[in-house]
Design an enzyme around this catalytic site. Structure first.
Site, short mmCIF file in Angstrom:
data_model
loop_
_atom_site.label_atom_id
_atom_site.label_comp_id
_atom_site.label_asym_id
_atom_site.label_seq_id
_atom_site.Cartn_x
_atom_site.Cartn_y
_atom_site.Cartn_z
N HIS A 1 0.95 -1.18 0.21
CA HIS A 1 0.12 -0.32 0.17
C HIS A 1 1.22 1.23 -0.03
O HIS A 1 2.18 1.46 1.17
CB HIS A 1 -1.22 0.29 1.51
CG HIS A 1 -2.25 0.73 1.10
ND1 HIS A 1 -1.88 2.26 1.35
CD2 HIS A 1 -3.13 1.03 0.88
CE1 HIS A 1 -3.25 2.85 1.63
NE2 HIS A 1 -3.97 1.90 0.76
N ASP B 1 -7.94 -5.80 0.29
CA ASP B 1 -8.54 -6.74 -1.11
C ASP B 1 -8.37 -7.68 -0.63
O ASP B 1 -8.99 -8.82 -1.43
CB ASP B 1 -7.96 -5.47 -1.95
CG ASP B 1 -8.62 -3.93 -2.03
OD1 ASP B 1 -9.46 -4.75 -1.89
OD2 ASP B 1 -8.24 -3.71 -2.87
N1 ACO Z 1 4.36 -7.88 -5.23
C1 ACO Z 1 5.67 -7.30 -5.30
N2 ACO Z 1 6.43 -6.46 -4.57
C2 ACO Z 1 5.67 -5.30 -4.58
C3 ACO Z 1 4.64 -4.51 -3.98
C4 ACO Z 1 3.69 -6.30 -4.33
N3 ACO Z 1 1.86 -6.79 -3.99
N4 ACO Z 1 4.07 -4.74 -3.88
C5 ACO Z 1 5.19 -3.40 -3.97
N5 ACO Z 1 5.67 -3.82 -4.48
C6 ACO Z 1 7.47 -3.85 -4.20
C7 ACO Z 1 7.86 -2.95 -5.61
O1 ACO Z 1 8.28 -3.86 -6.91
C8 ACO Z 1 8.84 -2.57 -4.78
O2 ACO Z 1 10.25 -2.72 -4.99
P1 ACO Z 1 11.69 -1.89 -5.47
O3 ACO Z 1 11.93 -1.57 -4.01
O4 ACO Z 1 12.36 -3.56 -4.40
O5 ACO Z 1 11.95 -2.21 -6.12
C9 ACO Z 1 8.28 -2.19 -2.94
O6 ACO Z 1 7.51 -2.62 -3.12
C10 ACO Z 1 7.42 -0.63 -3.20
O7 ACO Z 1 6.35 -0.26 -4.16
P2 ACO Z 1 6.18 0.64 -4.99
O8 ACO Z 1 5.66 -0.40 -6.44
O9 ACO Z 1 6.91 1.67 -5.17
O10 ACO Z 1 5.17 0.75 -3.82
P3 ACO Z 1 3.88 2.27 -3.90
O11 ACO Z 1 4.04 2.55 -3.00
O12 ACO Z 1 4.01 3.05 -5.85
O13 ACO Z 1 3.04 1.26 -4.70
C11 ACO Z 1 1.17 -0.42 -4.74
C12 ACO Z 1 1.67 -0.02 -3.76
C13 ACO Z 1 0.48 0.06 -6.15
C14 ACO Z 1 -0.54 -0.33 -3.98
C15 ACO Z 1 1.57 -1.72 -4.75
O14 ACO Z 1 1.97 -2.15 -3.74
C16 ACO Z 1 0.90 -2.80 -5.67
O15 ACO Z 1 1.10 -3.25 -6.44
N6 ACO Z 1 0.72 -3.56 -5.05
C17 ACO Z 1 -0.91 -4.84 -5.38
C18 ACO Z 1 -1.95 -3.97 -6.39
C19 ACO Z 1 -2.93 -3.70 -5.02
O16 ACO Z 1 -2.78 -4.72 -3.80
N7 ACO Z 1 -3.26 -2.84 -5.21
C20 ACO Z 1 -4.95 -2.42 -4.13
C21 ACO Z 1 -4.75 -0.91 -2.95
S1 ACO Z 1 -5.32 -0.67 -1.70
C22 ACO Z 1 -6.55 -0.08 -2.43
O17 ACO Z 1 -6.65 0.36 -3.21
C23 ACO Z 1 -7.47 -0.50 -1.35
#
Ligand code: ACO
Length: 435
Positions: free
Chosen positions: A314, A372
């Site tokens: 998140h 979720d």
């Molecule tokens: N699975 C694997 N790796 C992940 C995940 C994941 N679900 N989420 C983040 N990471 C990793 C990224 O690859 C990144 O790694 P790095 O630092 O080595 O490059 C690090 O964790 C940070 O991730 P970002 O994408 O920079 O974080 P951001 O804050 O931009 O993204 C997000 C947040 C979009 C929710 C992301 O965690 C994601 O895509 N999760 C899966 C989708 C999801 O469940 N979304 C629901 C959000 S809650 C809602 O809307 C109710």
């Protein structure tokens, strides 16, 4: 109101230009903000913050999140107390008005919402223009936008009474629209709202009843959906809420602004994650189940695979999402009441969660389950198809969107949202004489 802090922030430059001082404001709780509104006029420079990682876009009194603590407050009340003591319309009243309703206010509000739940018959024809296999979020984006063509009597956004009427109409009609989108996809007749049922009970009936027989709403199902609605009602300045504010800041009507929010919510990085999470679990189940979890997790950790563990991570929570804990509780209650404790997808989800919470990759990046992760399993158990999950989320979030839109328009300092950019295209050049 935000208050001026004793602190000031000073920006200095390495080229010898004079430093600039900025005021700092404090909120009730949470980080202070540096007011950079004069930065451009004083320095000729913009700040650069794509994705708004460090930018507060507004002042708000509705919802507070402390992502490190895993804390979520609606109007100051912790989400777990709200989820255990309130129903969704209490929460809607609280989010819209700032206080929980007293018994008289509650009766009046419930009745107001109940008596606005029918939609104009013409909307049925509008819906019939869609293909039966259209995605419910495409249908909902269209239907909510179309509402603006039906309520010319209440779209003066400068009139607080008009804004209130629009809020009631949107909250009341959203369950009817979502249920209609579902019934249409099945080819079943639309079920009209029934006024002696609760907001959530009525939604359950409009989704699952048919005109051929009486329908009794199951208490466990009603309670579980009510909790899903409560947990999704508002979440501060997330992507769809910011979309509603930005869209609404141009002075457009509320139905158009909320339709923009629905469109934004659809994406898999936001509201579409519950559908994507369930698809991921179903795919894993069909390809080896629990035995293949380890292999799948290796793919998730491999940056080149493009696979993410949906329902994890998140932007704000760097701790357990407090809504996920409550949703896990509901998930257990629903599966046990419906005799689905041995549900293989739930077992798979538990195994993924167990591994992820211990794995260095997830621990280092502070990736925890979000709401979720469980809401999809609950909705599937209730009988809601995955393609409708995000529409259910939109139904609940409408309360937050409309409250945030109203808060923005009530703020005398509000301005149209207009970010700037760092231009990287061609410098000025002339079109060749003949091309
Ligand atoms: N699975 C694997 N790796 C992940 C995940 C994941 N679900 N989420 C983040 N990471 C990793 C990224 O690859 C990144 O790694 P790095 O630092 O080595 O490059 C690090 O964790 C940070 O991730 P970002 O994408 O920079 O974080 P951001 O804050 O931009 O993204 C997000 C947040 C979009 C929710 C992301 O965690 C994601 O895509 N999760 C899966 C989708 C999801 O469940 N979304 C629901 C959000 S809650 C809602 O809307 C109710």
């Amino acid at each position: 109101m935000m208050k001026l802090s004793d602190k000031k922030a000073t920006l200095s430059f390495s080229d010898g230009s004079a430093p600039i001082e900025f005021p700092v404001y404090s909120g009730t709780i949470g980080p202070d903000v540096i007011d950079i509104r004069k930065l451009y006029s004083q320095s000729g420079m913009f700040t650069y913050d794509p994705g708004f990682l460090a930018t507060a876009s507004c002042e708000s009194s509705i919802t507070f999140i402390d992502g490190d603590k895993g804390q979520l407050l609606y109007r100051g009340y912790p989400i777990d107390q709200i989820a255990k003591n309130c129903d969704f319309l209490d929460v809607a009243y609280l989010i819209l008005n700032g206080e929980l309703p007293n018994p008289a206010q509650k009766t009046e509000f419930d009745s107001l919402i109940t008596h606005h739940s029918m939609v104009h018959e013409q909307l049925h024809f509008f819906l019939r223009g869609f293909r039966r296999d259209a995605h419910p979020m495409a249908v909902l984006t269209g239907l909510v936008g179309a509402l603006s063509a039906f309520y010319h009597d209440s779209t003066d956004i400068t009139n607080p009474r008009h804004r209130e009427i629009s809020a009631i109409r949107l909250i009341a009609k959203m369950p009817t629209l979502v249920a209609m989108a579902y019934k249409y996809s099945l080819g079943q007749p639309f079920i009209h709202p029934q006024n002696d049922l609760s907001y959530t009970g009525n939604f359950v009936r409009m989704m699952f009843a048919t005109p051929c027989e009486d329908y009794k709403v199951n208490d466990v199902v009603e309670r579980a959906l009510d909790r899903i609605f409560i947990l999704h009602a508002d979440h501060e300045q997330n992507a769809s809420t910011s979309t509603v504010r930005l869209c609404g800041s141009s002075g457009t009507n509320p139905f158009a602004a909320i339709a923009a929010g629905v469109a934004c919510l659809w994406g898999p990085a936001h509201g579409g994650a519950n559908e994507a999470c369930l698809q991921m679990l179903e795919h894993l189940q069909a390809n080896g189940g629990v035995a293949k979890v380890g292999e799948f997790m290796e793919k998730v950790k491999d940056k080149n695979s493009g696979v993410r563990l949906m329902g994890f991570g998140h932007r704000v929570y760097k701790n357990y999402d407090p809504r996920a804990k409550l949703m896990q509780e509901t998930c257990k209650e629903v599966l046990s009441a419906l005799g689905l404790e041995k549900d293989p997808l739930f077992k798979l989800a538990m195994e993924l969660e167990r591994i992820a919470l211990e794995d260095k990759y997830f621990v280092d990046r502070k990736l925890y389950p979000n709401v979720d992760f469980y809401s999809g399993i609950v909705q599937r158990a209730i009988g809601i198809p995955p393609s409708l999950f995000t529409a259910v989320f939109a139904l609940a979030r409408t309360v937050g969107w409309i409250a945030q839109w109203n808060e923005m328009l009530s703020d005398p300092d509000y301005k149209i949202g207009r970010p700037r950019q760092l231009y990287m295209g061609s410098a000025v050049r002339n079109v060749p004489a003949k091309h």
